[in-house]
Design a protein around this motif. Structure first.
Motif, PDB file in Angstrom:
ATOM      1  N   VAL A 171       0.842  -1.206   0.000  1.00 21.77           N
ATOM      2  CA  VAL A 171       0.000   0.000   0.000  1.00 21.77           C
ATOM      3  C   VAL A 171       0.876   1.254   0.000  1.00 21.77           C
ATOM      4  CG1 VAL A 171      -1.606   1.384   1.374  1.00 21.77           C
ATOM      5  CG2 VAL A 171      -1.998  -1.063   1.110  1.00 21.77           C
ATOM      6  N   ILE A 172       1.883   1.265   0.866  1.00 24.67           N
ATOM      7  CA  ILE A 172       2.767   2.426   0.960  1.00 24.67           C
ATOM      8  C   ILE A 172       3.495   2.654  -0.361  1.00 24.67           C
ATOM      9  CG2 ILE A 172       4.832   3.341   2.112  1.00 24.67           C
ATOM     10  CD1 ILE A 172       3.890   1.712   4.608  1.00 24.67           C
ATOM     11  N   ARG A 173       4.041   1.560  -0.913  1.00 26.88           N
ATOM     12  CA  ARG A 173       4.784   1.679  -2.172  1.00 26.88           C
ATOM     13  C   ARG A 173       3.885   2.140  -3.313  1.00 26.88           C
ATOM     14  NH1 ARG A 173       4.904  -1.908  -6.036  1.00 26.88           N
ATOM     15  NH2 ARG A 173       4.312  -3.631  -4.671  1.00 26.88           N
ATOM     16  N   LEU A 174       2.725   1.499  -3.457  1.00 29.55           N
ATOM     17  CA  LEU A 174       1.823   1.832  -4.558  1.00 29.55           C
ATOM     18  C   LEU A 174       1.277   3.251  -4.437  1.00 29.55           C
ATOM     19  CD1 LEU A 174      -0.049  -1.583  -4.762  1.00 29.55           C
ATOM     20  CD2 LEU A 174       1.370  -0.593  -6.582  1.00 29.55           C
ATOM     21  N   SER A 175       1.046   3.703  -3.216  1.00 35.09           N
ATOM     22  CA  SER A 175       0.564   5.073  -3.022  1.00 35.09           C
ATOM     23  C   SER A 175       1.593   6.073  -3.531  1.00 35.09           C
ATOM     24  CB  SER A 175       0.268   5.329  -1.540  1.00 35.09           C
ATOM     25  OG  SER A 175      -0.808   4.533  -1.094  1.00 35.09           O
ATOM     26  N   GLY A 176       2.859   5.824  -3.211  1.00 39.10           N
ATOM     27  CA  GLY A 176       3.912   6.704  -3.708  1.00 39.10           C
ATOM     28  C   GLY A 176       4.071   6.608  -5.213  1.00 39.10           C
ATOM     29  N   GLU A 177       3.942   5.392  -5.742  1.00 41.86           N
ATOM     30  CA  GLU A 177       4.121   5.183  -7.184  1.00 41.86           C
ATOM     31  C   GLU A 177       2.992   5.798  -8.013  1.00 41.86           C
ATOM     32  OE1 GLU A 177       4.640   0.991  -7.643  1.00 41.86           O
ATOM     33  OE2 GLU A 177       6.764   1.048  -7.075  1.00 41.86           O
ATOM     34  N   MET A 225      10.458  13.599  -9.324  1.00 46.08           N
ATOM     35  CA  MET A 225       9.296  13.057  -8.626  1.00 46.08           C
ATOM     36  C   MET A 225       9.650  11.780  -7.892  1.00 46.08           C
ATOM     37  SD  MET A 225       6.106  13.832  -8.088  1.00 46.08           S
ATOM     38  CE  MET A 225       6.100  13.201  -6.416  1.00 46.08           C
ATOM     39  N   ARG A 226      10.544  10.967  -8.481  1.00 44.94           N
ATOM     40  CA  ARG A 226      10.988   9.744  -7.812  1.00 44.94           C
ATOM     41  C   ARG A 226      11.708  10.085  -6.506  1.00 44.94           C
ATOM     42  NH1 ARG A 226      13.694   7.686 -11.701  1.00 44.94           N
ATOM     43  NH2 ARG A 226      12.026   6.341 -12.487  1.00 44.94           N
ATOM     44  N   GLU A 227      12.547  11.103  -6.537  1.00 46.53           N
ATOM     45  CA  GLU A 227      13.265  11.524  -5.341  1.00 46.53           C
ATOM     46  C   GLU A 227      12.293  12.036  -4.276  1.00 46.53           C
ATOM     47  OE1 GLU A 227      16.236  14.393  -6.441  1.00 46.53           O
ATOM     48  OE2 GLU A 227      16.955  13.161  -8.110  1.00 46.53           O
ATOM     49  N   LEU A 228      11.354  12.885  -4.702  1.00 45.37           N
ATOM     50  CA  LEU A 228      10.404  13.463  -3.750  1.00 45.37           C
ATOM     51  C   LEU A 228       9.502  12.393  -3.143  1.00 45.37           C
ATOM     52  CD1 LEU A 228       9.398  16.720  -5.677  1.00 45.37           C
ATOM     53  CD2 LEU A 228      10.819  16.565  -3.622  1.00 45.37           C
ATOM     54  N   ALA A 229       9.064  11.435  -3.962  1.00 44.19           N
ATOM     55  CA  ALA A 229       8.195  10.367  -3.456  1.00 44.19           C
ATOM     56  C   ALA A 229       8.939   9.496  -2.447  1.00 44.19           C
ATOM     57  CB  ALA A 229       7.677   9.513  -4.609  1.00 44.19           C
ATOM     58  N   SER A 230      10.208   9.187  -2.733  1.00 46.28           N
ATOM     59  CA  SER A 230      10.998   8.362  -1.820  1.00 46.28           C
ATOM     60  C   SER A 230      11.253   9.095  -0.512  1.00 46.28           C
ATOM     61  CB  SER A 230      12.329   7.977  -2.469  1.00 46.28           C
ATOM     62  OG  SER A 230      12.114   7.249  -3.647  1.00 46.28           O
ATOM     63  N   LEU A 231      11.584  10.372  -0.599  1.00 46.61           N
ATOM     64  CA  LEU A 231      11.820  11.162   0.610  1.00 46.61           C
ATOM     65  C   LEU A 231      10.531  11.316   1.420  1.00 46.61           C
ATOM     66  CD1 LEU A 231      14.207  13.864  -0.873  1.00 46.61           C
ATOM     67  CD2 LEU A 231      14.797  12.200   0.907  1.00 46.61           C
TER      68      LEU A 231
END
Length: 242
Positions: free
Chosen positions: A144-150, A168-174
């Motif tokens: 859920v956490i991963r898919l929400s960010g993705e 966006m990848r950096e911001l989502a991971s942070l």
């Protein structure tokens, strides 16, 4: 008659020959580490031991250093001289700036995508939301956490700008690290229904409402976090141990 010797042709070496591993494999390692961060399996402060990672991924330490250098450049990893590499621990100050950056960037991505999106694009977005819903129904918190960010990353990828996708990848991971550090217990930081609302508004072409929903969504995520600590809190050791 003497003829000038023709220069010996040099065989072009592949990236795999030069680095000992191909770029795709390095990228796969990078993505697996990012996924572990986004699923909260690698928590802030985790030490990333080069030797262990090299063994896990079956590469040498030089390749692992390249991946860690990339993650350090993106702010996901912090490298401390003579101590090693650690998953970053964003501060309250960092968190506020990251949400500010997302409020500026994501409306622009939505505007751009709405102008060019077709039915297949919206099918992809709805399919992703369906995966989120299925993960919630199964109680798979990591997924859920991963898919929400993705979800947010998918919008950037569909816009088709590599620099924006990278950012966006950096911001989502942070943001995943921030949620892990500052999230209130048992509060869903990224509700699935808000993603659905954003996509439906985009699909209807209601750009103003879609942007407003996206900003409200980010406001909601930030509101679930405890960012009430002062910017530079100094611990009073006398009060603790006196």
């Amino acid at each position: 008659m003497l003829t000038e010797k023709e220069p010996r042709s040099r065989k072009a070496r592949s990236t795999e020959q030069i680095l000992g591993v191909d770029d795709d494999k390095l990228d796969a390692i990078y993505r697996r580490i990012l996924t572990a961060v986004m699923e909260h399996r690698l928590v802030p402060g985790t030490k990333l031991v080069e030797e262990k990672l090299a063994g896990v991924f079956k590469v040498n330490r030089t390749q692992i250093r390249k991946v860690l250098a990339r993650l350090t450049h993106e702010g996901i990893v912090t490298t401390i001289p003579n101590r090693g590499a650690y998953i970053a621990s964003p501060s309250v100050h960092d968190a506020r700036h990251i949400f500010q950056a997302r409020r500026i960037m994501e409306p622009a991505l939505i505007r751009t995508l709405v102008e060019r999106a077709d039915k297949d694009d919206f099918r992809r977005l709805h399919a992703h939301i369906a995966k989120e819903r299925a993960a919630r129904d199964k109680g798979d918190k990591h997924a859920v956490i991963r898919l929400s960010g993705e979800f947010h990353l998918l919008i950037a990828e569909m816009v088709g700008s590599p620099p924006l996708t990278k950012l966006m990848r950096e911001l989502a991971s942070l943001t995943c690290l921030i949620i892990l550090l500052f999230d209130s217990p048992n509060v869903p930081a990224c509700p699935n229904h808000e993603h659905t609302e954003i996509v439906e508004l985009m699909q209807r072409g209601d750009l103003t409402a879609a942007v407003a929903a996206a900003i409200t969504h980010l406001d909601h995520i930030e509101a679930t976090l405890d960012l009430s600590l002062p910017e530079d809190t100094e611990v009073d050791l006398s009060a603790i141990f006196g």
